[in-house]
Design a protein around this motif. Structure first.
Motif, PDB file in Angstrom:
ATOM      1  N   ASP A 118       0.650  -1.368   0.084  1.00 17.37           N
ATOM      2  CA  ASP A 118      -0.158  -0.100  -0.090  1.00 17.37           C
ATOM      3  C   ASP A 118       0.866   1.148   0.012  1.00 17.37           C
ATOM      4  N   GLY A 119       0.516   2.092  -0.818  1.00 20.42           N
ATOM      5  CA  GLY A 119       1.392   3.512  -0.973  1.00 20.42           C
ATOM      6  C   GLY A 119       2.297   3.226  -1.885  1.00 20.42           C
ATOM      7  N   SER A 121       3.086   4.298  -4.673  1.00 21.38           N
ATOM      8  CA  SER A 121       3.546   5.423  -5.193  1.00 21.38           C
ATOM      9  C   SER A 121       4.573   6.070  -4.695  1.00 21.38           C
ATOM     10  N   ASN A 211      -5.523  14.897   2.278  1.00 23.84           N
ATOM     11  CA  ASN A 211      -4.718  15.352   1.230  1.00 23.84           C
ATOM     12  C   ASN A 211      -5.208  16.678   0.871  1.00 23.84           C
ATOM     13  N   TYR A 214      -7.080  18.251  -2.475  1.00 25.00           N
ATOM     14  CA  TYR A 214      -8.155  18.047  -3.284  1.00 25.00           C
ATOM     15  C   TYR A 214      -9.631  18.923  -2.262  1.00 25.00           C
ATOM     16  N   TYR A 238       0.383  14.533   6.192  1.00 24.14           N
ATOM     17  CA  TYR A 238       0.112  13.639   5.063  1.00 24.14           C
ATOM     18  C   TYR A 238       1.041  13.071   4.470  1.00 24.14           C
ATOM     19  N   GLY A 240       0.533  10.274   2.165  1.00 32.59           N
ATOM     20  CA  GLY A 240      -0.009   9.642   1.114  1.00 32.59           C
ATOM     21  C   GLY A 240      -0.075   8.199   0.941  1.00 32.59           C
ATOM     22  N   SER A 241       0.535   7.735   2.118  1.00 29.95           N
ATOM     23  CA  SER A 241       0.546   5.941   2.440  1.00 29.95           C
ATOM     24  C   SER A 241      -0.146   5.886   3.465  1.00 29.95           C
ATOM     25  N   MET A 242      -1.455   5.135   3.545  1.00 31.54           N
ATOM     26  CA  MET A 242      -2.642   5.056   4.159  1.00 31.54           C
ATOM     27  C   MET A 242      -1.954   4.408   5.476  1.00 31.54           C
ATOM     28  N   PHE A 256      -7.592  10.748  10.557  1.00 28.18           N
ATOM     29  CA  PHE A 256      -7.126  10.614   9.165  1.00 28.18           C
ATOM     30  C   PHE A 256      -8.429  10.627   8.153  1.00 28.18           C
ATOM     31  N   TYR A 258      -9.888  10.372   3.999  1.00 25.52           N
ATOM     32  CA  TYR A 258     -10.062  10.356   2.661  1.00 25.52           C
ATOM     33  C   TYR A 258     -11.337  10.322   2.268  1.00 25.52           C
ATOM     34  N   LYS A 268     -11.781   6.685  -2.520  1.00 29.74           N
ATOM     35  CA  LYS A 268     -10.387   5.979  -3.056  1.00 29.74           C
ATOM     36  C   LYS A 268     -10.237   4.758  -2.583  1.00 29.74           C
ATOM     37  N   LEU A 269     -10.187   4.620  -1.285  1.00 29.88           N
ATOM     38  CA  LEU A 269      -9.670   3.540  -0.437  1.00 29.88           C
ATOM     39  C   LEU A 269     -10.769   2.302  -0.440  1.00 29.88           C
ATOM     40  N   ARG A 270     -10.106   1.130  -0.427  1.00 31.62           N
ATOM     41  CA  ARG A 270     -10.986  -0.217  -0.950  1.00 31.62           C
ATOM     42  C   ARG A 270     -11.367  -0.649   0.555  1.00 31.62           C
ATOM     43  N   GLU A 274      -8.378  -2.631   2.766  1.00 36.15           N
ATOM     44  CA  GLU A 274      -7.631  -1.202   3.132  1.00 36.15           C
ATOM     45  C   GLU A 274      -8.665  -0.665   4.468  1.00 36.15           C
TER      46      GLU A 274
HETATM   47  P1  P6P Z   1      -3.688  10.409  -2.722  1.00 38.55           P
HETATM   48  C1  P6P Z   1      -1.715   4.989  -1.757  1.00 38.55           C
HETATM   49  O1  P6P Z   1      -1.845   4.853  -3.405  1.00 38.55           O
HETATM   50  C2  P6P Z   1      -3.380   4.905  -1.500  1.00 38.55           C
HETATM   51  O2  P6P Z   1      -3.997   3.938  -1.841  1.00 38.55           O
HETATM   52  C3  P6P Z   1      -3.486   4.942   0.185  1.00 38.55           C
HETATM   53  O3  P6P Z   1      -2.071   4.304   0.931  1.00 38.55           O
HETATM   54  C4  P6P Z   1      -3.237   6.494   0.363  1.00 38.55           C
HETATM   55  O4  P6P Z   1      -3.760   6.816   1.833  1.00 38.55           O
HETATM   56  C5  P6P Z   1      -3.933   7.091  -0.606  1.00 38.55           C
HETATM   57  O5  P6P Z   1      -3.931   6.235  -1.687  1.00 38.55           O
HETATM   58  C6  P6P Z   1      -2.983   8.267  -1.236  1.00 38.55           C
HETATM   59  O6  P6P Z   1      -4.029   8.716  -2.252  1.00 38.55           O
HETATM   60  O7  P6P Z   1      -4.884  10.502  -3.759  1.00 38.55           O
HETATM   61  O8  P6P Z   1      -3.665  11.391  -1.749  1.00 38.55           O
HETATM   62  O9  P6P Z   1      -2.342   9.949  -3.617  1.00 38.55           O
END
Ligand code: P6P
Length: 327
Positions: A118-119, A121, A211, A214, A238, A240-242, A256, A258, A268-270, A274
């Motif tokens: 997770d996270g 990116s 984030n 947004y 923040y 960007g990694s849950m 926290f 989202y 966004k989160l599943r 997640e």
């Molecule tokens: P954004 C990482 O891709 C993730 O799934 C979660 O770990 C994180 O909280 C979220 O997306 C970050 O999303 O849109 O802020 O980049």
């Protein structure tokens, strides 16, 4: 005298004290711990192994897939299958669930839902990533292959859940419904050792995590709450990694969020791998987890494997303070 308690020892001791724990369940947890050690080793050397970078594909959620995602996914599935205690897996990286053949001498009572990395990116820029897992008891007969209904269970049916945070140190945090315990990886002995016994989230905290980019896309109720946070001089954090953002919230207190956005109108989160597993951990540590309609995440029905949800998770006082904005 070495008073270290390894993850394996803790699981075995817990099994003796808990009525719902069984050798199968303990064995499954131990295999998740083993897989986490291997993912940890690779994550820590990723930059040196030409394993970083996009592999050009996207997963079922449309996210760009990193090579490390694929590696972690394949590794976790291999260890879960070889544990002999797992009937099958649903993963962020797979469109459909996998039912392990019951030709292998399998104890087919449990199934695992997992976000292997997770996270992801953040991988290329050396920022914390994590693994999230949840364990359910299957609903269908152990003599059959798993069915979709086995995976579409609400979070309240989770038998165990947890995460691995590959950060400045590597931690495995999990609950089996009897509180939350954290284990820090000791490379010297190659074991996760108990470092955070009976973790509890502070009743309130000064951090809010979202984030902010947004902001214009959020519902006005969420915007009003965020303005309140700013008015109260709360600290915005923040990553960007849950896993990292929720772990910090668990340790320091706070909230926290989202919420839904135009890009992700359902959130966004599943739910499966997640929101529900992270909710189980935070609730067991004394926190609260709701969606942006104020509904408890763990009670929400799960209708598809990759179902998304808005999520608001954290300290009791912080989450309660957003409720008036949601009604
Ligand atoms: P954004 C990482 O891709 C993730 O799934 C979660 O770990 C994180 O909280 C979220 O997306 C970050 O999303 O849109 O802020 O980049």
């Amino acid at each position: 005298m070495n008073n270290r308690v390894t993850l394996d020892e803790f699981i075995v001791h817990s099994q003796m004290n808990q009525d719902n724990a069984s050798g199968e369940f303990s064995g499954l947890l131990r295999h998740i711990g083993i897989a986490a050690k291997i993912v940890n080793r690779i994550v820590n050397k990723a930059g040196l192994m030409d394993i970083i970078g996009l592999d050009g594909n996207t997963n079922s959620s449309g996210d760009a897939v990193q090579k490390l995602d694929i590696y972690a996914n394949e590794l976790m599935i291999e260890y879960l299958k070889n544990s002999g205690q797992c009937a099958g897996v649903a993963s962020e990286e797979l469109d459909e669930f996998i039912s392990f053949s019951n030709k292998i001498p399998q104890k087919n009572k449990y199934l695992v839902v997992i976000d292997p990395l997770d996270g992801s990116s953040n991988i290329d820029v050396n920022i914390s990533v994590g693994t999230i897992f949840g364990i359910y008891k299957r609903l269908t007969s152990e003599s059959e292959l798993l069915q979709l209904e086995d995976f579409l269970q609400p979070g309240i049916e989770l038998v165990a859940a947890g995460y691995v945070l590959y950060g400045t140190s590597t931690m495995l945090v999990y609950t089996s419904g009897y509180g939350v315990n954290g284990f820090t990886y000791d490379r010297g002995i190659g074991e996760f050792c108990l470092s955070h016994r009976d973790m509890k989230i502070p009743p309130s905290g000064n951090h809010y995590s979202i984030n902010q980019g947004y902001f214009r896309q959020f519902d006005t109720r969420i915007q009003d709450y965020l303005n309140k946070c700013a008015d109260e001089n709360m600290m915005l954090r923040y990553i960007g990694s849950m896993v990292a953002d929720v772990h910090r919230t668990l340790c320091l207190g706070g909230i926290f969020l989202y919420p839904k956005t135009k890009k992700n109108p359902e959130g966004k989160l599943r739910m499966l791998y997640e929101c529900n597993p992270m909710s189980f951990v935070v609730e067991q540590a004394g926190g609260i987890c709701i969606d942006e309609h104020g509904k408890r995440i763990m009670e929400l029905p799960v209708q598809t494997l990759h179902q998304r949800s808005s999520i608001i998770i954290g300290s009791v006082e912080n989450v309660n303070s957003i409720l008036p904005f949601l009604n």
